[in-house]
Design a protein around this motif. Structure first.
Motif, PDB file in Angstrom:
ATOM      1  N   ARG A 358       0.638  -1.189  -0.090  1.00 21.42           N
ATOM      2  CA  ARG A 358       0.063  -0.052  -0.131  1.00 21.42           C
ATOM      3  C   ARG A 358       0.763   1.168   0.123  1.00 21.42           C
ATOM      4  N   TYR A 359       1.929   1.046   0.773  1.00 17.07           N
ATOM      5  CA  TYR A 359       2.878   2.305   0.882  1.00 17.07           C
ATOM      6  C   TYR A 359       3.448   2.579  -0.610  1.00 17.07           C
ATOM      7  N   GLY A 360       3.753   1.424  -1.198  1.00 12.03           N
ATOM      8  CA  GLY A 360       4.414   1.505  -2.672  1.00 12.03           C
ATOM      9  C   GLY A 360       3.404   2.081  -3.570  1.00 12.03           C
ATOM     10  N   LEU A 361       2.156   1.683  -3.433  1.00 12.86           N
ATOM     11  CA  LEU A 361       1.195   2.022  -4.602  1.00 12.86           C
ATOM     12  C   LEU A 361       1.015   3.519  -4.492  1.00 12.86           C
ATOM     13  N   ASN A 362       0.960   4.231  -2.937  1.00 15.04           N
ATOM     14  CA  ASN A 362       0.922   5.496  -2.838  1.00 15.04           C
ATOM     15  C   ASN A 362       2.256   6.207  -3.227  1.00 15.04           C
ATOM     16  N   ALA A 410      -5.600   0.893  -0.948  1.00 14.28           N
ATOM     17  CA  ALA A 410      -5.011   1.735  -1.788  1.00 14.28           C
ATOM     18  C   ALA A 410      -5.658   2.339  -2.795  1.00 14.28           C
ATOM     19  N   VAL A 411      -6.207   1.377  -3.671  1.00 17.43           N
ATOM     20  CA  VAL A 411      -7.514   1.704  -4.651  1.00 17.43           C
ATOM     21  C   VAL A 411      -8.665   2.576  -4.168  1.00 17.43           C
ATOM     22  N   THR A 412      -9.032   1.973  -2.920  1.00 15.17           N
ATOM     23  CA  THR A 412     -10.680   2.592  -2.557  1.00 15.17           C
ATOM     24  C   THR A 412     -10.356   3.783  -1.682  1.00 15.17           C
ATOM     25  N   LEU A 413      -9.477   3.601  -0.583  1.00 21.67           N
ATOM     26  CA  LEU A 413      -9.257   4.768   0.205  1.00 21.67           C
ATOM     27  C   LEU A 413      -8.165   5.892  -0.243  1.00 21.67           C
TER      28      LEU A 413
END
Ligand code: P53
Length: 478
Positions: A358-362, A410-413
């Motif tokens: 999630r960190y990486g996607l951001n 990551a996609v939703t929030l």
């Protein structure tokens, strides 16, 4: 709280690379690749890279799981899981057996015509990597791989040949797999597989790496330019091994060190996305006096051939400490890596860190402002076949579920624009790092062991049915 909102049309699938599953290393006129001269190793025992194919050695990629002979059966199983896409690579040596021929090998091109047609039969979209650790061995021996500017032309000829041939079969492309692995320039495997460089004690690995990687980013940019001419609808991405460096503590020196390591790992994709070198690395190259051959014309090409999306693999994070080195002196980022006490590790000692995804996607969204594609993620583990033939792999389901939960957040929030998710080794294959069959990633089990014995029969693991349900519910039911 977390609603399901994987977008409609999300590309659920799986990922492989030609050399790790096709086998048939001499079929249809295929040439010898760098993967064909790598012996089997194991955890902690590096694969040997021999000078050509030596009789009597065990080269696991030669036969692999014979996807070359089984691809219809295997794609039918992918379709049964509900795959929307399938990521594979085109073996460079099937198309240009030596790499420096003027004309491609028709039998090799034909194999991929058939393979992509088989995918489309089930509505499966091919996602194709051009260079996935498969450089023709001849280019390594005769030209010093990407240590030579001439190799740019050989790669671009290969890329252009594929773009033309498959212009209506393939829309999603990536140029170089995990181009940033060679940031660890003292790792012989990475230098050979990324750049076709065989280094010895006398080589200045770091200087060689910056030169070869420069030629690769130029080759990639030229390929992007050609690809867009051939089909303006192509989506052509970079592909990096996303392994973020975390600071070992909140001590500012650790935080600065982590930033430095990230700069030295991200510059490859920075160049491919931004079309120019980031300041820190440009300054560092000067400071070290490396003087790579970077021309003004190259800089124009880099600007003109930027990528459309960021493809990345994610397996783990790493943690670095300022206690292990001076931020102004560090060269090899691997020298300052420490253990992260908050993370457990796989049987192959890879830290397991779902939140890091999630960190990486951001992180990648903030850095690049482009759509992202998770093109590898997964757990290498030992599987056991029960007497009744079943394979229970709850550890794999657990790993993937935890990662997908973070992806969904990551996609939703967080609003990340994510194109798809293709877990690695959706069918068991030869490990790149160790050459083992026993390091398994698949939803589909393949009966073959590390010594090359086995019937090659395919069977569905428990994770097969789990992933089938995930796709069917578009990620609502993890
Ligand atoms: P294996 C090292 C670290 C992270 C990813 O790796 C790596 C490697 C190289 O081994 O490679 C990618 O098979 C790569 C695949 C590879 C996969 O990760 O060593 O793109 O070719 O198989 C998993 O367990």
């Amino acid at each position: 709280m977390v609603e399901n909102s994987f977008p409609a049309g999300f590309l659920w699938g799986g990922a492989v690379a030609a050399h790790q599953l096709e086998g048939a290393w001499q079929a249809g006129g295929k040439g010898v690749s760098v993967a064909d001269v790598m012996t089997a190793g194991e955890n902690g025992v590096p694969r040997e890279i021999t000078k050509g194919v030596v009789a009597g050695k065990n080269y696991p990629n030669h036969d692999a799981i014979d996807f070359y002979g089984h691809y219809k059966e295997d794609i039918a199983l992918f379709a049964e899981m509900g795959f929307k896409c399938f990521r594979t690579s085109i073996a460079w040596t099937r198309i240009f057996p030596n790499g420096d021929e003027a004309e491609p090998n028709e039998a090799g091109l034909k194999f991929y015509d058939d393979l992509f047609a088989e995918c489309h039969k089930y509505g499966i979209e091919p996602v194709v990597t051009l260079a996935h650790f498969e450089m023709p061995w001849h280019l390594v021996e005769k030209y010093h791989g990407f240590g030579n500017r001439k190799t740019i032309d050989f790669f671009v000829r290969f890329a252009t040949t594929c773009f033309k041939r498959y212009r209506n079969q393939v829309k999603y492309w990536m140029t170089f797999n995990e181009i940033d692995n060679q940031a660890a320039f003292n790792n012989d495997f990475s230098m050979a597989t990324n750049s076709g460089l065989l280094l010895d004690n006398d080589s200045d690995n770091e200087a060689e790496m910056y030169q070869a990687a420069h030629y690769e980013v130029v080759a990639s940019a030229l390929a992007v330019k050609e690809g867009k001419r051939i089909n303006p609808d192509f989506m052509i991405g970079t592909m990096i091994n996303y392994t973020p460096a975390y600071p070992a503590s909140s001590a500012p020196a650790d935080v600065l060190m982590a930033q430095r390591v990230n700069q030295r790992r991200f510059w490859f994709s920075d160049v491919q996305v931004w079309g120019e070198y980031p300041r820190e690395v440009e300054t560092y190259i000067q400071r070290r006096g490396f003087r790579p051959d970077i021309t003004e014309e190259d800089r124009i090409v880099l600007k003109e051939g930027t990528v459309d999306y960021v493809g990345f693999s994610y397996y783990q994070s790493m943690t670095v400490s300022a206690k292990k080195g001076d931020v102004d002196q560090i060269t090899d980022p691997m020298d300052i890596v420490v253990e992260n006490p908050y993370l457990e590790s796989s049987d192959w000692d890879w830290p397991i860190d779902p939140i890091g995804l999630r960190y990486g996607l951001n992180d990648l969204t903030d850095r690049y402002h482009l759509p992202l594609f998770i093109v590898e993620n997964g757990l290498g583990a030992v599987d056991q076949v029960e007497a009744n033939g079943e394979i229970h792999d709850p550890y794999r389901i657990d790993y993937l579920r935890k990662h997908l939960e973070e992806v969904r957040k990551a996609v939703t929030l967080d609003g990340v624009d994510l194109m798809g998710y293709t877990p690695w080794g959706c069918i068991d294959l030869v490990s790149a790092g160790t050459g083992q069959m026993s390091k398994r990633y698949g939803f589909i089990y393949v009966d073959k062991d590390d010594d090359g014995n086995g019937s090659l029969a395919r069977s569905r693991k428990d994770s097969f049915y789990w992933y089938q349900k995930v796709i069917k519910t578009n990620g609502a039911d993890l």
